[in-house]
Design a protein around this motif. Structure first.
Motif, PDB file in Angstrom:
ATOM      1  N   LEU A  85       6.253 -30.601 -68.871  1.00  0.00           N
ATOM      2  CA  LEU A  85       5.641 -29.638 -69.778  1.00  0.00           C
ATOM      3  C   LEU A  85       4.884 -30.297 -70.918  1.00  0.00           C
ATOM      4  CD1 LEU A  85       8.538 -27.025 -70.000  1.00  0.00           C
ATOM      5  CD2 LEU A  85       6.475 -26.920 -68.586  1.00  0.00           C
ATOM      6  N   GLY A  86       4.748 -31.600 -70.868  1.00  0.00           N
ATOM      7  CA  GLY A  86       4.032 -32.322 -71.921  1.00  0.00           C
ATOM      8  C   GLY A  86       5.005 -32.948 -72.899  1.00  0.00           C
ATOM      9  N   PRO A  87       5.504 -32.168 -73.891  1.00  0.00           N
ATOM     10  CA  PRO A  87       6.462 -32.720 -74.849  1.00  0.00           C
ATOM     11  C   PRO A  87       7.790 -33.136 -74.220  1.00  0.00           C
ATOM     12  CG  PRO A  87       5.435 -30.739 -75.709  1.00  0.00           C
ATOM     13  CD  PRO A  87       5.055 -30.832 -74.268  1.00  0.00           C
ATOM     14  N   TYR A  88       8.157 -32.498 -73.122  1.00  0.00           N
ATOM     15  CA  TYR A  88       9.397 -32.853 -72.445  1.00  0.00           C
ATOM     16  C   TYR A  88       9.310 -32.461 -70.981  1.00  0.00           C
ATOM     17  CZ  TYR A  88      11.168 -28.022 -72.225  1.00  0.00           C
ATOM     18  OH  TYR A  88      11.345 -26.684 -71.929  1.00  0.00           O
ATOM     19  N   THR A  89      10.226 -32.999 -70.182  1.00  0.00           N
ATOM     20  CA  THR A  89      10.307 -32.672 -68.759  1.00  0.00           C
ATOM     21  C   THR A  89      11.473 -31.738 -68.530  1.00  0.00           C
ATOM     22  OG1 THR A  89       9.329 -34.779 -68.097  1.00  0.00           O
ATOM     23  CG2 THR A  89      10.601 -33.602 -66.432  1.00  0.00           C
ATOM     24  N   ALA A  90      11.193 -30.568 -67.953  1.00  0.00           N
ATOM     25  CA  ALA A  90      12.229 -29.564 -67.708  1.00  0.00           C
ATOM     26  C   ALA A  90      12.901 -29.818 -66.364  1.00  0.00           C
ATOM     27  CB  ALA A  90      11.632 -28.167 -67.742  1.00  0.00           C
ATOM     28  N   ASP A  91      14.223 -29.755 -66.352  1.00  0.00           N
ATOM     29  CA  ASP A  91      15.026 -29.857 -65.132  1.00  0.00           C
ATOM     30  C   ASP A  91      15.185 -28.442 -64.588  1.00  0.00           C
ATOM     31  OD1 ASP A  91      16.765 -30.538 -63.110  1.00  0.00           O
ATOM     32  OD2 ASP A  91      18.496 -30.815 -64.431  1.00  0.00           O
ATOM     33  N   THR A  92      14.563 -28.153 -63.441  1.00  0.00           N
ATOM     34  CA  THR A  92      14.513 -26.779 -62.959  1.00  0.00           C
ATOM     35  C   THR A  92      15.029 -26.641 -61.527  1.00  0.00           C
ATOM     36  OG1 THR A  92      12.303 -26.801 -61.938  1.00  0.00           O
ATOM     37  CG2 THR A  92      12.405 -26.490 -64.335  1.00  0.00           C
ATOM     38  N   ASP A  93      15.355 -25.413 -61.183  1.00  0.00           N
ATOM     39  CA  ASP A  93      15.590 -25.002 -59.797  1.00  0.00           C
ATOM     40  C   ASP A  93      14.374 -24.213 -59.346  1.00  0.00           C
ATOM     41  OD1 ASP A  93      18.268 -25.992 -59.446  1.00  0.00           O
ATOM     42  OD2 ASP A  93      18.986 -24.335 -60.676  1.00  0.00           O
ATOM     43  N   LEU A  94      13.804 -24.594 -58.204  1.00  0.00           N
ATOM     44  CA  LEU A  94      12.660 -23.889 -57.641  1.00  0.00           C
ATOM     45  C   LEU A  94      13.151 -22.814 -56.682  1.00  0.00           C
ATOM     46  CD1 LEU A  94       9.674 -23.419 -56.926  1.00  0.00           C
ATOM     47  CD2 LEU A  94       9.861 -25.338 -55.316  1.00  0.00           C
ATOM     48  N   PHE A  95      12.726 -21.581 -56.923  1.00  0.00           N
ATOM     49  CA  PHE A  95      13.076 -20.449 -56.068  1.00  0.00           C
ATOM     50  C   PHE A  95      11.820 -19.879 -55.419  1.00  0.00           C
ATOM     51  CE2 PHE A  95      16.715 -20.610 -58.846  1.00  0.00           C
ATOM     52  CZ  PHE A  95      17.784 -20.153 -58.085  1.00  0.00           C
ATOM     53  N   TYR A  96      11.932 -19.466 -54.152  1.00  0.00           N
ATOM     54  CA  TYR A  96      10.908 -18.687 -53.477  1.00  0.00           C
ATOM     55  C   TYR A  96      11.378 -17.238 -53.419  1.00  0.00           C
ATOM     56  CZ  TYR A  96       8.523 -22.842 -51.531  1.00  0.00           C
ATOM     57  OH  TYR A  96       7.832 -24.020 -51.363  1.00  0.00           O
ATOM     58  N   GLU A  97      10.453 -16.322 -53.656  1.00  0.00           N
ATOM     59  CA  GLU A  97      10.717 -14.900 -53.440  1.00  0.00           C
ATOM     60  C   GLU A  97       9.686 -14.405 -52.433  1.00  0.00           C
ATOM     61  OE1 GLU A  97      10.767 -10.651 -55.887  1.00  0.00           O
ATOM     62  OE2 GLU A  97       9.385 -12.267 -56.450  1.00  0.00           O
ATOM     63  N   THR A  98      10.118 -14.051 -51.233  1.00  0.00           N
ATOM     64  CA  THR A  98       9.226 -13.588 -50.174  1.00  0.00           C
ATOM     65  C   THR A  98       9.394 -12.090 -50.022  1.00  0.00           C
ATOM     66  OG1 THR A  98       9.470 -15.720 -49.055  1.00  0.00           O
ATOM     67  CG2 THR A  98       8.528 -13.899 -47.778  1.00  0.00           C
ATOM     68  N   CYS A  99       8.292 -11.337 -50.220  1.00  0.00           N
ATOM     69  CA  CYS A  99       8.351  -9.876 -50.236  1.00  0.00           C
ATOM     70  C   CYS A  99       7.445  -9.292 -49.157  1.00  0.00           C
ATOM     71  CB  CYS A  99       7.915  -9.337 -51.602  1.00  0.00           C
ATOM     72  SG  CYS A  99       8.909  -9.906 -52.998  1.00  0.00           S
ATOM     73  N   ARG A 100       7.870  -8.161 -48.586  1.00  0.00           N
ATOM     74  CA  ARG A 100       7.050  -7.463 -47.595  1.00  0.00           C
ATOM     75  C   ARG A 100       7.409  -5.980 -47.591  1.00  0.00           C
ATOM     76  NH1 ARG A 100      10.369 -10.932 -44.922  1.00  0.00           N
ATOM     77  NH2 ARG A 100       8.639 -12.289 -44.374  1.00  0.00           N
ATOM     78  N   ASN A 101       6.456  -5.171 -47.176  1.00  0.00           N
ATOM     79  CA  ASN A 101       6.722  -3.736 -47.042  1.00  0.00           C
ATOM     80  C   ASN A 101       6.128  -3.145 -45.775  1.00  0.00           C
ATOM     81  OD1 ASN A 101       3.990  -3.555 -47.556  1.00  0.00           O
ATOM     82  ND2 ASN A 101       4.171  -2.070 -49.221  1.00  0.00           N
ATOM     83  N   GLY A 102       5.814  -3.982 -44.803  1.00  0.00           N
ATOM     84  CA  GLY A 102       5.243  -3.507 -43.552  1.00  0.00           C
ATOM     85  C   GLY A 102       3.744  -3.735 -43.475  1.00  0.00           C
ATOM     86  N   GLN A 103       3.046  -3.602 -44.614  1.00  0.00           N
ATOM     87  CA  GLN A 103       1.612  -3.815 -44.639  1.00  0.00           C
ATOM     88  C   GLN A 103       1.207  -5.021 -45.476  1.00  0.00           C
ATOM     89  OE1 GLN A 103       0.363   0.083 -46.113  1.00  0.00           O
ATOM     90  NE2 GLN A 103      -0.318   0.644 -44.061  1.00  0.00           N
ATOM     91  N   ILE A 104       1.937  -5.266 -46.554  1.00  0.00           N
ATOM     92  CA  ILE A 104       1.602  -6.343 -47.490  1.00  0.00           C
ATOM     93  C   ILE A 104       2.745  -7.353 -47.520  1.00  0.00           C
ATOM     94  CG2 ILE A 104       1.071  -6.913 -49.886  1.00  0.00           C
ATOM     95  CD1 ILE A 104       0.018  -4.062 -50.211  1.00  0.00           C
ATOM     96  N   ARG A 105       2.390  -8.619 -47.526  1.00  0.00           N
ATOM     97  CA  ARG A 105       3.377  -9.684 -47.647  1.00  0.00           C
ATOM     98  C   ARG A 105       2.884 -10.681 -48.685  1.00  0.00           C
ATOM     99  NH1 ARG A 105       4.572 -14.845 -45.817  1.00  0.00           N
ATOM    100  NH2 ARG A 105       6.741 -15.241 -45.229  1.00  0.00           N
ATOM    101  N   PHE A 106       3.757 -11.122 -49.561  1.00  0.00           N
ATOM    102  CA  PHE A 106       3.386 -12.137 -50.534  1.00  0.00           C
ATOM    103  C   PHE A 106       4.606 -12.982 -50.875  1.00  0.00           C
ATOM    104  CE2 PHE A 106       4.516  -8.342 -52.977  1.00  0.00           C
ATOM    105  CZ  PHE A 106       5.375  -8.830 -53.942  1.00  0.00           C
ATOM    106  N   ARG A 107       4.337 -14.140 -51.479  1.00  0.00           N
ATOM    107  CA  ARG A 107       5.423 -15.034 -51.895  1.00  0.00           C
ATOM    108  C   ARG A 107       5.204 -15.444 -53.341  1.00  0.00           C
ATOM    109  NH1 ARG A 107       7.078 -19.980 -48.250  1.00  0.00           N
ATOM    110  NH2 ARG A 107       8.433 -18.361 -47.378  1.00  0.00           N
ATOM    111  N   ASN A 108       6.238 -15.290 -54.145  1.00  0.00           N
ATOM    112  CA  ASN A 108       6.245 -15.756 -55.525  1.00  0.00           C
ATOM    113  C   ASN A 108       7.096 -17.010 -55.634  1.00  0.00           C
ATOM    114  OD1 ASN A 108       4.711 -13.563 -56.477  1.00  0.00           O
ATOM    115  ND2 ASN A 108       6.535 -12.296 -56.744  1.00  0.00           N
ATOM    116  N   LEU A 109       6.744 -17.880 -56.573  1.00  0.00           N
ATOM    117  CA  LEU A 109       7.508 -19.095 -56.840  1.00  0.00           C
ATOM    118  C   LEU A 109       7.944 -19.096 -58.294  1.00  0.00           C
ATOM    119  CD1 LEU A 109       5.746 -19.828 -54.275  1.00  0.00           C
ATOM    120  CD2 LEU A 109       5.854 -22.187 -55.060  1.00  0.00           C
TER     121      LEU A 109
END
Length: 219
Positions: A164-188
């Motif tokens: 992040l510039g001033p410091y390095t963040a220790d994080t967990d990366l999560f995927y969120e995969t969503c769908r409703n039959g017509q639309i599909r997307f993935r958030n991170l």
């Protein structure tokens, strides 16, 4: 559609972007922000934005991934009793957010009128995987508000360090995969360990806008 732009004349922004230019908000695009400080697009800055920026309001660097050179900075303007925040940009766009999750956009064309990602946020805060529901209100082809329901799967991928510039963040990366039959997307989502704050994310807005990438700017 209004697109986000980089404002070269702002010295504070140049300094921020210089520190962030080697960082990534997508593990599959490690150099997404490379060369950002060399962009030359200019726009007239919003005075309200400048006032909050100068007061030290929290800030995000945001990019519209479907549009080349579409970068800007948002600062937090208000927070209501429900913890819902209004964020404004240099170029007069706005985001509704809650705990790092986008719940509305304005000024981008094809905006997300409202969103309820509360179940996903709860999973991220708890550091757990699970099946959630997400609700998004968009304008349909008849310019009427329509609320879409998505079934989503939240999965933890791995531990990731985020510079992040001033410091390095220790994080967990999560995927969120969503769908409703017509639309599909993935958030991170990159969730900082300990604080459980979202320091970085990629969040889908609509089929028209696509995905916004956000990175917290430490003060």
């Amino acid at each position: 559609m209004t697109y986000m732009t980089v404002l070269r004349p702002l010295g504070f922004m140049f300094a921020l972007l210089a520190g962030l230019s080697a960082c990534s908000s997508d593990p599959n695009r490690p150099n997404m922000l490379e060369g950002l400080v060399n962009k030359s697009d200019e726009a007239e800055p919003d005075p309200t934005f400048l006032a909050y920026q100068q007061a030290g309001a929290p800030a995000y660097l945001v990019s519209l991934e479907a549009k080349d050179k579409a970068y800007t900075v948002f600062v937090r303007q208000t927070t209501n009793a429900k913890g819902e925040e209004t964020w404004i940009s240099l170029d007069k766009l706005s985001l509704g957010m809650k705990n790092g999750m986008i719940i509305a956009t304005r000024g981008m064309g094809g905006d997300q009128l409202a969103g309820d990602p509360s179940q996903t946020l709860a999973a991220l805060k708890a550091g757990r995987k699970g099946i959630t529901e997400r609700f998004v209100t968009l304008l349909n082809g008849e310019s009427q508000a329509e609320t879409l329901a998505f079934r989503c799967e939240v999965e933890r991928q791995r531990q990731v360090n985020v510079d992040l510039g001033p410091y390095t963040a220790d994080t967990d990366l999560f995927y969120e995969t969503c769908r409703n039959g017509q639309i599909r997307f993935r958030n991170l989502f990159w969730v900082e360990r300990g604080s459980r704050n979202l320091v970085q994310s990629r969040q889908w807005i609509s089929e028209t806008v696509g995905t916004l990438a956000l990175r917290a700017i430490p003060r």
